[in-house]
Every structure is written in C-alpha cells, then in structure tokens.
Design a protein around this motif. Structure first.
Motif, mmCIF file in Angstrom:
data_model
loop_
_atom_site.group_PDB
_atom_site.id
_atom_site.type_symbol
_atom_site.label_atom_id
_atom_site.label_comp_id
_atom_site.label_asym_id
_atom_site.label_seq_id
_atom_site.Cartn_x
_atom_site.Cartn_y
_atom_site.Cartn_z
ATOM 1 N N LEU A 156 1.190 -1.444 0.095
ATOM 2 C CA LEU A 156 -0.770 -0.122 0.015
ATOM 3 C C LEU A 156 0.926 1.459 -0.476
ATOM 4 C CD1 LEU A 156 -2.895 -0.674 2.340
ATOM 5 C CD2 LEU A 156 -2.870 -1.199 -0.234
ATOM 6 N N ARG A 157 1.703 1.280 -1.277
ATOM 7 C CA ARG A 157 2.762 2.752 -1.370
ATOM 8 C C ARG A 157 2.377 3.085 -2.731
ATOM 9 N NH1 ARG A 157 7.678 -1.624 -0.310
ATOM 10 N NH2 ARG A 157 9.312 -0.124 -0.858
ATOM 11 N N PRO A 158 2.987 3.864 -2.684
ATOM 12 C CA PRO A 158 3.415 4.734 -4.331
ATOM 13 C C PRO A 158 3.117 4.160 -4.774
ATOM 14 C CG PRO A 158 3.827 6.290 -2.928
ATOM 15 C CD PRO A 158 3.468 5.156 -1.551
ATOM 16 N N GLY A 159 3.371 4.318 -6.679
ATOM 17 C CA GLY A 159 3.575 3.935 -7.668
ATOM 18 C C GLY A 159 5.256 4.131 -7.577
ATOM 19 N N LYS A 160 5.068 5.713 -7.347
ATOM 20 C CA LYS A 160 6.723 5.616 -7.787
ATOM 21 C C LYS A 160 7.895 4.926 -6.881
ATOM 22 C CE LYS A 160 6.161 9.421 -4.126
ATOM 23 N NZ LYS A 160 5.765 11.074 -3.916
ATOM 24 N N ASN A 161 6.942 4.241 -5.972
ATOM 25 C CA ASN A 161 7.727 3.414 -5.074
ATOM 26 C C ASN A 161 8.237 1.655 -5.998
ATOM 27 O OD1 ASN A 161 8.226 5.536 -3.541
ATOM 28 N ND2 ASN A 161 7.278 4.546 -1.547
ATOM 29 N N MET A 162 8.269 1.685 -6.509
ATOM 30 C CA MET A 162 8.428 0.483 -7.175
ATOM 31 C C MET A 162 9.426 0.342 -7.423
ATOM 32 S SD MET A 162 5.065 -0.477 -9.809
ATOM 33 C CE MET A 162 3.083 -1.356 -8.653
ATOM 34 N N LEU A 163 10.046 -0.537 -8.082
ATOM 35 C CA LEU A 163 11.639 -1.140 -8.496
ATOM 36 C C LEU A 163 11.234 -1.449 -10.036
ATOM 37 C CD1 LEU A 163 12.950 -3.841 -5.928
ATOM 38 C CD2 LEU A 163 13.346 -1.584 -6.374
ATOM 39 N N ALA A 164 10.252 -2.331 -10.315
ATOM 40 C CA ALA A 164 10.018 -2.183 -12.126
ATOM 41 C C ALA A 164 8.580 -2.864 -11.816
ATOM 42 C CB ALA A 164 10.965 -4.172 -11.758
ATOM 43 N N ALA A 165 8.391 -2.140 -13.402
ATOM 44 C CA ALA A 165 7.329 -2.964 -13.799
ATOM 45 C C ALA A 165 6.848 -3.324 -15.313
ATOM 46 C CB ALA A 165 6.012 -1.676 -13.558
ATOM 47 N N GLY A 166 6.012 -3.942 -16.260
ATOM 48 C CA GLY A 166 5.982 -4.539 -17.221
ATOM 49 C C GLY A 166 4.688 -4.683 -17.197
ATOM 50 N N TYR A 167 4.483 -5.561 -18.432
ATOM 51 C CA TYR A 167 2.842 -6.470 -19.377
ATOM 52 C C TYR A 167 3.283 -7.338 -20.025
ATOM 53 C CZ TYR A 167 2.798 -2.562 -23.069
ATOM 54 O OH TYR A 167 3.225 -1.643 -23.910
ATOM 55 N N CYS A 168 3.085 -7.922 -20.133
ATOM 56 C CA CYS A 168 2.965 -8.715 -21.324
ATOM 57 C C CYS A 168 2.066 -9.243 -22.572
ATOM 58 C CB CYS A 168 3.289 -10.287 -20.632
ATOM 59 S SG CYS A 168 3.844 -11.250 -23.056
ATOM 60 N N MET A 169 1.943 -8.618 -23.485
ATOM 61 C CA MET A 169 1.050 -8.956 -24.233
ATOM 62 C C MET A 169 0.982 -10.148 -25.037
ATOM 63 S SD MET A 169 -0.602 -5.465 -27.154
ATOM 64 C CE MET A 169 0.392 -6.616 -28.187
ATOM 65 N N TYR A 170 -0.141 -10.838 -24.830
ATOM 66 C CA TYR A 170 -0.350 -11.935 -26.040
ATOM 67 C C TYR A 170 -1.392 -11.979 -26.636
ATOM 68 C CZ TYR A 170 0.685 -13.510 -21.323
ATOM 69 O OH TYR A 170 1.093 -13.424 -19.883
ATOM 70 N N GLY A 171 -1.198 -10.978 -28.228
ATOM 71 C CA GLY A 171 -1.209 -11.022 -29.243
ATOM 72 C C GLY A 171 -0.907 -11.379 -30.873
ATOM 73 N N SER A 172 -0.686 -10.628 -31.476
ATOM 74 C CA SER A 172 -0.187 -11.296 -32.960
ATOM 75 C C SER A 172 0.844 -11.491 -33.106
ATOM 76 C CB SER A 172 -1.159 -10.612 -34.016
ATOM 77 O OG SER A 172 -0.004 -9.173 -33.713
ATOM 78 N N SER A 173 1.545 -11.452 -31.766
ATOM 79 C CA SER A 173 3.203 -11.774 -31.223
ATOM 80 C C SER A 173 2.457 -12.153 -29.680
ATOM 81 C CB SER A 173 4.572 -11.353 -31.733
ATOM 82 O OG SER A 173 4.276 -9.609 -31.606
ATOM 83 N N CYS A 174 4.037 -12.415 -29.284
ATOM 84 C CA CYS A 174 3.812 -11.979 -27.573
ATOM 85 C C CYS A 174 5.248 -10.878 -26.994
ATOM 86 C CB CYS A 174 3.971 -13.392 -26.826
ATOM 87 S SG CYS A 174 3.919 -13.449 -25.089
ATOM 88 N N THR A 175 4.582 -10.229 -26.611
ATOM 89 C CA THR A 175 5.515 -8.784 -26.252
ATOM 90 C C THR A 175 5.372 -8.683 -24.981
ATOM 91 O OG1 THR A 175 5.290 -7.738 -28.510
ATOM 92 C CG2 THR A 175 6.387 -6.675 -27.248
ATOM 93 N N LEU A 176 6.597 -8.868 -24.730
ATOM 94 C CA LEU A 176 6.848 -8.012 -22.980
ATOM 95 C C LEU A 176 7.239 -6.941 -23.029
ATOM 96 C CD1 LEU A 176 7.801 -11.003 -20.372
ATOM 97 C CD2 LEU A 176 8.639 -8.275 -20.079
ATOM 98 N N VAL A 177 6.661 -5.715 -22.073
ATOM 99 C CA VAL A 177 7.722 -4.662 -21.904
ATOM 100 C C VAL A 177 7.474 -4.697 -20.514
ATOM 101 C CG1 VAL A 177 6.692 -1.988 -22.118
ATOM 102 C CG2 VAL A 177 6.547 -3.696 -24.309
ATOM 103 N N LEU A 178 9.161 -3.838 -20.221
ATOM 104 C CA LEU A 178 9.363 -3.674 -18.622
ATOM 105 C C LEU A 178 10.284 -2.756 -18.241
ATOM 106 C CD1 LEU A 178 10.628 -5.342 -16.358
ATOM 107 C CD2 LEU A 178 12.459 -6.155 -18.139
ATOM 108 N N SER A 179 9.791 -2.018 -17.803
ATOM 109 C CA SER A 179 11.633 -1.067 -17.450
ATOM 110 C C SER A 179 11.861 -1.720 -15.753
ATOM 111 C CB SER A 179 9.789 0.045 -17.061
ATOM 112 O OG SER A 179 11.338 1.171 -16.525
ATOM 113 N N THR A 180 12.813 -1.214 -15.340
ATOM 114 C CA THR A 180 13.064 -1.519 -14.071
ATOM 115 C C THR A 180 13.689 0.006 -13.457
ATOM 116 O OG1 THR A 180 14.846 -2.049 -15.385
ATOM 117 C CG2 THR A 180 14.113 -3.752 -14.493
ATOM 118 N N GLY A 181 13.166 1.367 -14.109
ATOM 119 C CA GLY A 181 13.458 2.376 -13.912
ATOM 120 C C GLY A 181 14.794 3.015 -14.498
ATOM 121 N N THR A 182 14.634 2.704 -15.409
ATOM 122 C CA THR A 182 16.309 2.865 -16.459
ATOM 123 C C THR A 182 15.624 2.902 -17.376
ATOM 124 O OG1 THR A 182 17.148 1.549 -16.790
ATOM 125 C CG2 THR A 182 18.006 2.842 -15.325
#
Ligand code: AFP
Length: 339
Positions: A156-182
C-alpha cells in the motif's frame, strides 16, 4: 552479405541477458531480481501458450464447468493466476503477492520468502478472450520494507516506489514490455527459441499523439473536464486535425499502442463509477510507471498517478496516461475546473 544485419540475427539479446547486464552494473546485487524475473517470464510463456491454444483446448469455459471427462475446467484467468502464484512462490524471492483474481493478498510461507512484493493482474482484458482480441498480464514489483513480518503496508505504497513494472501482451505476437526504472524495453517471444528477444530497445513515447482511446459509451456520465477534453480531440480549436479514436477495451493492448504510436488513454471517473474502473496496484501503477519511464505522463484527474497512496489492495482510480503534451491538456482542464 550484410554482416551487420547478420550479426544482429546471431547476437541475440534475450531478456535474461539484458537483466544480467543491468545486474552487473550493481556489484552488490545478489541476482535475486534476475531469478524473480525469470519466474515471471515463465508465467508469461505458459499463459501465452494457453491463450494460443484456448480455442482448441476448450480452456475458455466458465470456471466450475465440467468437461466431457467430468473434470472441472478452469477458466483461462483462473489458470493464469494459479500459474503465476506458483511460479512466484517457487522463485523463493517473494514475500507478498497481490493478484486481481484473489480477494486477499498471498503471504508467502517463511521457508520460501524473499525480498520482493509482486502485484499483478494475471490475465487482464479476459472478457476479450472469446473473440481472440489481444489480452495481457500486468505486473509491478516493490522491495519489501526492512524487518519483521511482511504486511500489506509493503504494497500500500505509491507507485513511484515500485522497482520495476511491465506487461506481457498476448496478441499477434507475444511482447513483454519492462522497465526497471532506467527506461522501457520491449522483448518479443521467438517461439522457435522459446526466448524473449529485445526487439524494441529504449521505447520513447511521442511527445504528442494523434490518437485518443476511451470508452465513449460512458460519455453521458463523464465530468466536465473529460467531456471537454474529448470534445477538443474531435474539434480542435487550434486548427489542427482531429485525433483518431481507437479503443480495444483491453488495457494492455490500448496502452501498448499508446506507448508505441503516442496519444492518450483515458479511463475517467464517471457518475456511476466515481473512482473509475481500473485498479490502482496492478493496472494504474505499472502502466503509469512505464509511461513516465518512456517520457510520457500519467494523471488521475487530481494528481500524478504514481503519487497516489492506495488504502486497499483492490482500490480503483481514474487514469489519463500517454504522450506528455496530451496529458498536459487534460491536466489544464482539471486545473481550470478547480478555480
Ligand atoms: P475485463 O478483464 O473484464 O475484460 O476488463 C478489462 C479492463 O479491466 C481493462 O483491460 C480495459 O481497459 C477496461 O477494463 C475496459 O473497460 P470497459 O469495458 O468499461 O471499457
């Protein structure tokens, strides 16, 4: 022969290699994040395969239904949740898991505990499965606060405290988008190798876009700034061309397009849902984190989205995210409303 192109084809930057490279920049790192990520990647590969087979395997049935063998069928979102929970617990690197599918957070048993808290929606947009529209997994990662038993305060902390975030899209291709803060990087699954390969390095969202994305069916319930903003998209006062409307109704797909092409994605508050529809921890925060890392903005109608402090794990918030200049416009309309 084009040697440069050939060297790209043979020198593959897999997601694991990418994260290990990042890790080597932090000599104190113990490699825990790399291990955690490899378990998230495993979950994504499993769900990707299950989504691709769904029509054939009759995985689409309702949870609780029985198949011809009399076995209970699992709905894809229930199955995806089980896979992610098991993968994350068995990584030995997590202590608290919050899933869209589970009312309560999972507190990992002491013998399997690690330092990370993972918030996730295992299969977002699942109402789109039956018609083959792109869906996805969304995740955010916090580091546990020091000491003691893991408690909900850790997530229960602000999102700015996240270390990393991402998503994986299951579409015509499978794409994983990631940020580790850089910055933000996109990896596409090469099914023949079973590996995610870096295909979209250092994604930057265009400063201004030509697309707006919203469920316009809710127009009659919107507040004044949202109504005015969408009106401006259609009838710009500065003589520019109207924006195009694109709305899939699957957040991962709508946000992915927004990230790559620019523009704005809105899920505003309305009279029926004063807090909007989307969930703070595992929809709003990870997507806002990615947008900011790509040079865009994310706003709730009141504040920077990543400054929000959720009071409960399934809390909702309105969200406006996308190209920097487009979000500036909606911010100005809310600021004018407050005066
Ligand atoms: P489902 O998981 O029920 O399909 O909801 C998807 C979602 O949470 C998100 O992915 C979409 O952006 C949003 O809801 C669409 O909501 P509307 O159907 O109200 O436009």
């Amino acid at each position: 022969m084009d040697h440069e192109a050939d060297s790209h084809r043979t020198d593959l930057m897999t997601i694991t290699r990418y994260v290990l490279n990042e890790q080597s920049r932090h000599p104190e790192s113990r490699g825990d994040f790399t291990i955690l990520l490899s378990h998230i990647v495993l979950g994504c590969k499993f769900v990707c395969t299950a989504v691709n087979k769904a029509g054939l395997a009759k995985l689409i049935g309702l949870a609780g239904e029985t198949n011809v063998q009399g076995e209970e069928q699992k709905k894809l979102d229930v199955l995806s949740n089980e896979v992610f929970i098991k993968a994350l617990v068995s990584s030995g690197r997590t202590c608290i898991l919050v899933s869209e599918e589970d009312e309560e957070a999972t507190i990992v048993e002491p013998s399997k505990r690690g330092r990370y808290c993972v918030v996730f929606d295992p299969l977002d947009g699942s109402s789109n499965i039956d018609c083959g529209v792109s869906i996805g997994t969304i995740f955010g990662i916090y580091m546990v606060k020091d000491g003691g038993e893991p408690t909900l305060d850790n997530v229960l902390r602000p999102g700015k405290n996240m270390l990393a975030a991402g998503y994986c899209m299951y579409g015509s291709s499978c794409t994983l988008v990631l940020s580790t803060g850089t910055g933000v990087n996109g990896f596409t699954l090469d099914p023949s190798l079973g590996e995610f390969i870096l295909t979209h390095p250092n994604i930057k969202i265009p400063k201004k876009g030509k697309i707006y994305s919203v469920n316009e069916g809710n127009t009659k319930n919107w507040d004044a700034p949202t109504t005015k903003y969408v009106e401006q998209c259609k009838f710009p006062k500065d003589g520019s061309s109207p924006k195009s409307l694109r709305y899939i109704g699957s957040m991962v797909a709508d946000v992915h397009r927004t990230l790559l092409y620019g523009g704005i994605f809105l899920y505003p508050a309305d009279k029926k849902s004063p807090n909007g529809k989307l969930r703070v921890l595992y929809e709003v925060f990870p997507m806002s984190f990615l947008m900011e890392q790509a040079g865009g903005q994310a706003f709730t109608g009141k504040q920077r989205a990543l400054d929000l402090v959720p009071k409960n794990i399934h809390e909702r918030s309105p969200i406006f995210l996308g190209s920097y200049d487009d979000v500036e416009e909606i911010k100005a309309l809310y600021a004018a409303e407050e005066k």
